[in-house]
Design an enzyme around this catalytic site. Structure first.
Site, PDB file in Angstrom:
ATOM      1  N   HIS B 215     -11.665  23.285  39.328  1.00 52.32           N
ATOM      2  CA  HIS B 215     -11.171  22.687  40.558  1.00 52.32           C
ATOM      3  C   HIS B 215     -11.035  23.705  41.676  1.00 52.32           C
ATOM      4  O   HIS B 215     -11.438  23.467  42.804  1.00 52.32           O
ATOM      5  CB  HIS B 215      -9.865  21.932  40.366  1.00 52.32           C
ATOM      6  CG  HIS B 215      -9.652  20.974  41.503  1.00 52.32           C
ATOM      7  ND1 HIS B 215     -10.382  19.827  41.632  1.00 52.32           N
ATOM      8  CD2 HIS B 215      -8.876  21.042  42.593  1.00 52.32           C
ATOM      9  CE1 HIS B 215     -10.051  19.224  42.740  1.00 52.32           C
ATOM     10  NE2 HIS B 215      -9.150  19.923  43.358  1.00 52.32           N
ATOM     11  N   TYR B 219     -12.258  24.642  46.128  1.00 52.74           N
ATOM     12  CA  TYR B 219     -11.499  25.110  47.289  1.00 52.74           C
ATOM     13  C   TYR B 219     -12.054  26.417  47.826  1.00 52.74           C
ATOM     14  O   TYR B 219     -11.987  26.693  49.019  1.00 52.74           O
ATOM     15  CB  TYR B 219     -10.015  25.195  46.951  1.00 52.74           C
ATOM     16  CG  TYR B 219      -9.442  23.807  46.858  1.00 52.74           C
ATOM     17  CD1 TYR B 219      -9.038  23.154  48.019  1.00 52.74           C
ATOM     18  CD2 TYR B 219      -9.410  23.114  45.670  1.00 52.74           C
ATOM     19  CE1 TYR B 219      -8.592  21.858  47.972  1.00 52.74           C
ATOM     20  CE2 TYR B 219      -8.965  21.804  45.605  1.00 52.74           C
ATOM     21  CZ  TYR B 219      -8.558  21.178  46.762  1.00 52.74           C
ATOM     22  OH  TYR B 219      -8.136  19.900  46.720  1.00 52.74           O
ATOM     23  N   HIS B 366     -18.318  11.236  45.309  1.00 58.75           N
ATOM     24  CA  HIS B 366     -17.120  11.921  45.814  1.00 58.75           C
ATOM     25  C   HIS B 366     -17.419  13.375  46.158  1.00 58.75           C
ATOM     26  O   HIS B 366     -17.134  13.838  47.251  1.00 58.75           O
ATOM     27  CB  HIS B 366     -16.006  11.826  44.774  1.00 58.75           C
ATOM     28  CG  HIS B 366     -14.831  12.713  45.059  1.00 58.75           C
ATOM     29  ND1 HIS B 366     -13.993  12.494  46.124  1.00 58.75           N
ATOM     30  CD2 HIS B 366     -14.372  13.813  44.444  1.00 58.75           C
ATOM     31  CE1 HIS B 366     -13.063  13.427  46.136  1.00 58.75           C
ATOM     32  NE2 HIS B 366     -13.272  14.247  45.134  1.00 58.75           N
ATOM     33  N   PHE B 367     -18.034  14.128  45.216  1.00 62.21           N
ATOM     34  CA  PHE B 367     -18.179  15.556  45.538  1.00 62.21           C
ATOM     35  C   PHE B 367     -19.351  15.826  46.474  1.00 62.21           C
ATOM     36  O   PHE B 367     -19.349  16.824  47.181  1.00 62.21           O
ATOM     37  CB  PHE B 367     -18.173  16.451  44.285  1.00 62.21           C
ATOM     38  CG  PHE B 367     -19.339  16.315  43.353  1.00 62.21           C
ATOM     39  CD1 PHE B 367     -19.162  15.732  42.121  1.00 62.21           C
ATOM     40  CD2 PHE B 367     -20.585  16.803  43.685  1.00 62.21           C
ATOM     41  CE1 PHE B 367     -20.226  15.621  41.245  1.00 62.21           C
ATOM     42  CE2 PHE B 367     -21.655  16.692  42.812  1.00 62.21           C
ATOM     43  CZ  PHE B 367     -21.476  16.097  41.585  1.00 62.21           C
ATOM     44  N   HIS B 368     -20.338  14.925  46.510  1.00 66.07           N
ATOM     45  CA  HIS B 368     -21.371  15.113  47.531  1.00 66.07           C
ATOM     46  C   HIS B 368     -20.789  14.879  48.926  1.00 66.07           C
ATOM     47  O   HIS B 368     -21.118  15.573  49.872  1.00 66.07           O
ATOM     48  CB  HIS B 368     -22.559  14.184  47.280  1.00 66.07           C
ATOM     49  CG  HIS B 368     -23.544  14.746  46.296  1.00 66.07           C
ATOM     50  ND1 HIS B 368     -23.363  14.662  44.945  1.00 66.07           N
ATOM     51  CD2 HIS B 368     -24.715  15.431  46.460  1.00 66.07           C
ATOM     52  CE1 HIS B 368     -24.369  15.254  44.323  1.00 66.07           C
ATOM     53  NE2 HIS B 368     -25.211  15.738  45.214  1.00 66.07           N
ATOM     54  N   ARG B 429     -23.563   8.736  34.895  1.00 64.92           N
ATOM     55  CA  ARG B 429     -24.119   9.941  35.507  1.00 64.92           C
ATOM     56  C   ARG B 429     -25.174  10.606  34.638  1.00 64.92           C
ATOM     57  O   ARG B 429     -25.263  10.365  33.457  1.00 64.92           O
ATOM     58  CB  ARG B 429     -23.007  10.974  35.715  1.00 64.92           C
ATOM     59  CG  ARG B 429     -22.137  10.707  36.883  1.00 64.92           C
ATOM     60  CD  ARG B 429     -21.062  11.764  36.960  1.00 64.92           C
ATOM     61  NE  ARG B 429     -21.587  13.029  37.443  1.00 64.92           N
ATOM     62  CZ  ARG B 429     -20.857  14.126  37.559  1.00 64.92           C
ATOM     63  NH1 ARG B 429     -19.593  14.112  37.216  1.00 64.92           N
ATOM     64  NH2 ARG B 429     -21.388  15.235  38.017  1.00 64.92           N
ATOM     65  N   ARG B 430     -25.916  11.532  35.264  1.00 64.71           N
ATOM     66  CA  ARG B 430     -26.793  12.490  34.582  1.00 64.71           C
ATOM     67  C   ARG B 430     -27.881  11.784  33.787  1.00 64.71           C
ATOM     68  O   ARG B 430     -28.163  12.114  32.647  1.00 64.71           O
ATOM     69  CB  ARG B 430     -25.971  13.404  33.667  1.00 64.71           C
ATOM     70  CG  ARG B 430     -24.839  14.071  34.419  1.00 64.71           C
ATOM     71  CD  ARG B 430     -24.009  14.965  33.547  1.00 64.71           C
ATOM     72  NE  ARG B 430     -22.898  15.539  34.285  1.00 64.71           N
ATOM     73  CZ  ARG B 430     -21.633  15.164  34.129  1.00 64.71           C
ATOM     74  NH1 ARG B 430     -21.313  14.229  33.256  1.00 64.71           N
ATOM     75  NH2 ARG B 430     -20.687  15.720  34.845  1.00 64.71           N
TER      76      ARG B 430
END
Lengths: 185, 538, 279
Positions: B215, B219, B366-368, B429-430
């Site tokens: 995580h 950041y 979300h992370f894209h 996913r994947r």
């Protein structure tokens, strides 16, 4: 601006920030209360189990030997499903479950990481070699559901899926050993 | 500029070369898994390129960009020479060697284990060794950042460290903490397994160590965007930073709260108890604090700028902002994506709702959206702002810059909004190729094609970005002497020592990590997981 | 500037104090709240409704005992018949990694070479080639012959006469024999549907690509055999035994479920494909 004015103004700025921070705190408290409330009222938990089982010897473990896999109904009426997630298939490939009754799903992996979800439900867990992944749930609608492996497990990952048959009570018939098989369609 | 121009450009061009290649690879992946490319490519090629895409973006783009940007900030914000410039060049070449060593086995199909590793699958040992070299190079960078700040403080006793540098050092300190988990995992578990020294591995411990890094590393990628928000955006908009203190507090909160929360990536794992997961969910809730504080402070700073430019009424100031300036435009677009992505993140946080979306396209979306969208668009804006200072040439036109930022925003939205929807439908996913003959999956086809269109827009935008930078390497040189960093409404004269250094915060990180990760790691030392067989891919 | 020179330390300590105090309180409060709720209140309340005592519920929440604090734990301790006795322990994998091909050669000449050939190239159609076969694959089959998990009168007798180290040495010897490496394109056509099956599998039937396990270095199950250059008669025979369930020493039915879904023409096509030396 005199120095005293400046300091007052700076304090006011800090005041607005603190007010905003208070609002943020309320938001966080609301979200966390929701998690705590669902945990206390309806027992929502993540699929933690922490039950160690040697992944190298699952076939000798008794519980996860080949002829003990699939759906079974115990003498106490509890429905327990035992599934192996291996490269690159689930065993068994079709899983019958009753509608509207508590079901305990138990998964193990002998080789690498796997994971699964059952489409249209909240069943979702990782299957980590070394542990029994366990999900308690209740299926609310009859029909066929897709249960794919959702964690990268190797080059055949995309072809790894099983079917969950949610059966009405009259079609969910255990045999004399308490075992249930998928309806042939 | 104290002659770090070549150093910065060397870092940035490695970062963006890999970035552009990764965008092309990503578009190919989306084509392969859409109904249009159903019989294109083998799983071997697909996972090889997924690995390349992830490593190029998550490790190469970010690390090189952040290192280059750090050197830029250390010389411009502190207005002094970079101490240990030879070390900086050494770290650069070490990182380049690391990337080459890691990519050789990837492109040879010997490390198709994705950038998040997944032991007991293991790839070629060179893959991991290359990444370790990259991390070691980044450690040298982190130490150089701390040395630069310390040297400045010695020369300027009692004065507050400029916010941009304070934030950069906060990131460097956080990065040292962050990489401990993955370093232990690679050196003591994965590399021995890949080398064939051991044949079994404790997967529970391995996942836990990786979650330590997983995580906070996000950041690490994100902080340059926040540095731009606090120190560049208010000036670019023609205003002032609303509060310098809030800036410091934000970066401190990132340092303190981004580390003891990694277990939320393992919410659906069986090897941790409910209680330890719950504690980290509580801490995870606090990670949203610095972001929410930032949105307020930056919006307030923009409001100051808007009102100085004649904006009236509660919302009139928004219209008067100079949206034609890339930095301001990027900030607006970034905030929109941050809004969507942040909402998605709140859903992921609670384990009840996480069960709905874990390992579905929702998470990919979300992370894209958060990283590829709101963070990378700020990387663009930073480059547009500092490239004239690095090359001594002005952008011939701003319209192509705006077109590039807009197209990145549109492409990212078109790509990720369908992914969110598909994730809720249970698209996992994947996957190299979906079985579109299945009636459930067939219904997803049109949405997958829409997201592919988004991917193509993103690729075009990435290429336009390279072009916009490349043109600044040709033509007559002009000196650029505009100020870059914003001044606060009340520039700090003196700040408490705790807001000017990291001692107290390191102690708090230590305490938090002991409590949050103490039992989760100790349980494997007390009773190890039954070991799993190493599966070697090579 | 002058006053900051005179009283910097006292001044800054005063400035610092509230920050130190309140940040410590905030962090400690968060942690304490999290621990009390997560490790105490939630499990005890959940355990009560599931009929568990507080101690068990807390231990389950901490991961000291298996199970969920909100649910009873199922039990099943029946002894069943396993399909194979082989366990890939760390010790066994070390034995395989350290096996001695020279010792294995001596043993192989005594016990194996008559049928499988000195170089691992067999003569009879129903005897598999072993040259270049994966060591763990050979070990697994010999071990299964020994325990009776795979039935074969002759092989059972031979395997029972050998100890574990001998099995590992023989496996290492044949694994080290060179394959013949023919140019496959000249030996057999490779029809598109067979290539698709090998490279992409068939997601509709849940058949993974053959190459995702059987291509060397694919990261599949450790006991997976190499199929390239294997003789087609043996290949077809074994697939049919898997399909009918007569052979069942494949752990977790990995091959039985796939073999049962292959059509005769696919089996023949795959046999020819691998016979020709494709990988």
């Amino acid at each position: 601006m005199t120095e005293i004015h400046q300091e007052l103004h700076e304090r006011r700025i800090l005041g607005t920030e603190l007010l905003w921070a208070f609002g943020v705190g309320v938001l966080i408290a609301a979200i966390l209360s929701m998690i705590v409330f669902t945990a206390l009222s309806i027992g929502v938990n993540p699929p933690s189990n922490v039950e160690r089982l040697d992944p190298k010897a699952l076939h000798l473990s008794g519980e996860f030997a080949e002829d003990n896999l699939g759906t079974s109904v115990g003498s106490d009426g509890r429905v327990v499903v035992r599934v192996i997630a291996t490269q690159f298939a689930f065993l068994p490939r079709c899983i019958p479950v009753p509608v509207g009754r508590p079901v305990t799903l138990r998964f193990v992996a002998p080789d690498v990481l796997h994971g699964l979800l059952i489409s249209g439900t909240n069943v979702n867990t990782m299957v980590v070699p070394g542990y029994v992944a366990q999900v308690h749930t209740e299926f609310t609608r009859t029909g066929d559901l897709l249960m794919p492996c959702h964690e990268y497990c190797g080059l055949g990952h995309s072809e790894m899926w099983a079917t969950v048959q949610v059966l009405p009570e009259n079609q969910f018939q255990p045999d004399s050993n308490g075992r249930v098989s998928c309806a042939q369609r | 500029m104290h002659s770090v121009k070549r150093l910065c450009l060397a870092h940035f061009w490695v970062a963006f070369a890999f970035f552009a290649a990764a965008c092309a690879i990503g578009t190919w992946q989306m084509w392969v898994r859409s109904p249009l490319g159903a019989s294109v490519g083998t799983p071997g090629q697909y996972y090889m390129l997924v690995t390349a895409h992830g490593v190029a973006l998550a490790f190469v783009l970010t690390t090189f960009f952040i290192m280059g940007f750090g050197y830029f900030v250390a010389t411009t914000a502190l207005d002094r020479q970079l101490p240990g410039k030879a070390w900086a060049w050494g770290a650069y070449w070490l990182a380049v060697v690391g990337v080459v060593v890691a990519f050789a086995p990837i492109m040879n199909g010997q490390a198709s284990v994705l950038y998040t590793f997944y032991p007991p699958l293991t790839g070629s040992a060179w893959f991991y060794i290359g990444l370790v070299l990259l991390v070691v190079a980044s450690w040298i960078w982190a130490v150089l950042m701390m040395v630069a700040m310390t040297a400045w403080k010695r020369e300027n006793p009692g004065r507050p460290v400029p916010l941009a540098m304070f934030a950069t050092v906060a990131n460097a300190v956080m990065w040292l903490w962050t990489t401990v988990g993955v370093a232990v995992q690679l050196l003591f578990q994965v590399i021995p397994a890949a080398l064939g020294l051991v044949h079994t591995i404790d997967v529970g411990l391995s996942r836990t160590l990786f979650s330590w890094t997983l995580h906070a590393i996000v950041y690490f990628w994100l902080i340059p965007a926040y540095i731009a928000f606090y120190t560049m955006v208010p000036r670019a908009a023609g205003g002032r930073l609303y509060s310098d203190t809030m800036g410091r507090l934000t970066f401190i909160l990132f340092l303190v709260y981004s580390l003891p929360v990694g277990l939320h990536h393992l919410l659906m794992d069986p090897e941790h108890g409910n209680a330890t997961k719950f504690i980290q969910v509580v801490l995870t809730a606090f990670v949203s604090v610095p972001t929410l504080l930032t949105i307020f402070t930056i919006t307030a700073s923009l409001e100051i700028a808007g009102r100085l430019r004649g904006g009236r009424g509660p919302f009139g100031w928004i219209a008067t902002l100079p949206w034609d300036r890339p930095m301001v435009l990027a900030t607006g677009l970034s905030f929109v994506m941050l809004g969507f992505g942040g909402f998605g993140g709140l859903i992921n946080m609670g384990y009840g709702m996480n069960a709905m979306v874990h390992n579905t396209s929702w998470v990919t979306a979300h992370f894209h959206l958060i990283f590829g969208g709101s963070v990378v668009i700020m990387y663009f804006a930073i480059c547009y702002e500092i490239w004239p200072r690095l090359t001594g040439r002005e952008h011939p036109t701003l319209s192509l810059l705006r077109l590039q930022l807009w197209s990145w925003f549109v492409g990212m939205m078109v790509m990720t909004l369908p992914w969110h929807w598909l994730g809720l439908q249970g698209q996992w996913r994947r996957v190299a190729n979906f079985n579109y003959a299945d009636p459930i999956i067939a219904g997803w086809g049109p949405w997958v094609i829409v997201s592919l269109i988004g991917g193509i827009i993103l690729l075009a935008s990435a290429l336009l970005f390279l072009r916009n930078l490349a043109v600044l390497h040709r033509g007559a040189v002009l000196a650029v002497a505009r100020p870059l960093y914003a001044i606060a409404v009340h520039p700090p004269q003196r700040v408490p020592a705790v807001l000017n250094s990291f001692g107290l915060w390191n102690v708090l990180v230590l305490v938090l990590m002991l409590v949050a990760y103490g039992l989760p790691i100790a349980q494997f030392l007390i009773e190890p997981s039954p070991s799993a067989i190493v599966h070697r891919m090579r | 500037m002058s006053d900051s020179h005179e009283t910097p330390s006292i001044d800054r300590r005063l400035l610092d104090q509230p920050w130190r105090f309140w940040s410590t309180v905030a962090v400690a409060g968060t942690l304490l709240g999290g621990i009390i709720l997560g490790a105490l209140i939630i499990p005890v309340v959940q355990g009560r409704s599931a009929g568990l005592d507080a101690y068990t519920a807390i231990c389950r929440a901490l991961g000291i005992l298996p199970g969920s604090p909100a649910q009873p734990q199922p039990s099943d301790r029946v002894q069943r018949t396993p399909v194979s006795q082989v366990v890939w322990t760390s010790e066994l994998l070390h034995i395989l990694a350290r096996a001695d091909p020279a010792r294995g050669r001596t043993k192989a000449l005594e016990s194996c070479a008559a049928c499988h050939g000195e170089t691992g190239i067999a003569v009879a159609p129903d005897v598999p080639h072993l040259a270049g076969q994966s060591g763990p694959a050979i070990y697994k089959q010999l071990s299964d012959y020994r325990t009776g998990s795979r039935a074969h009168d002759l092989m059972a007798g031979i395997a029972r006469a050998l100890d574990e180290t001998a099995l590992a040495d023989i496996a290492a010897y044949y694994a080290g024999r060179p394959m013949r490496n023919p140019n496959p394109a000249t030996l057999a056509p490779a029809p598109a549907e067979i290539i698709t099956l090998v490279e992409l599998g068939d997601p509709r039937r849940g058949i993974p690509p053959c190459a995702s396990c059987h291509r060397a270095g694919s990261g599949g199950p450790i006991e997976t055999p190499v199929l390239a250059e294997q003789r087609d008669e043996y290949f077809i025979q074994q697939i049919n035994l898997y399909a009918s369930g007569q052979r069942r020493n494949d752990l977790y039915a990995r091959m039985r479920t796939i073999a049962a879904q292959l059509t005769p023409s696919e089996i023949a096509g795959l046999a020819a494909y691998y016979r020709a030396g494709f990988r």
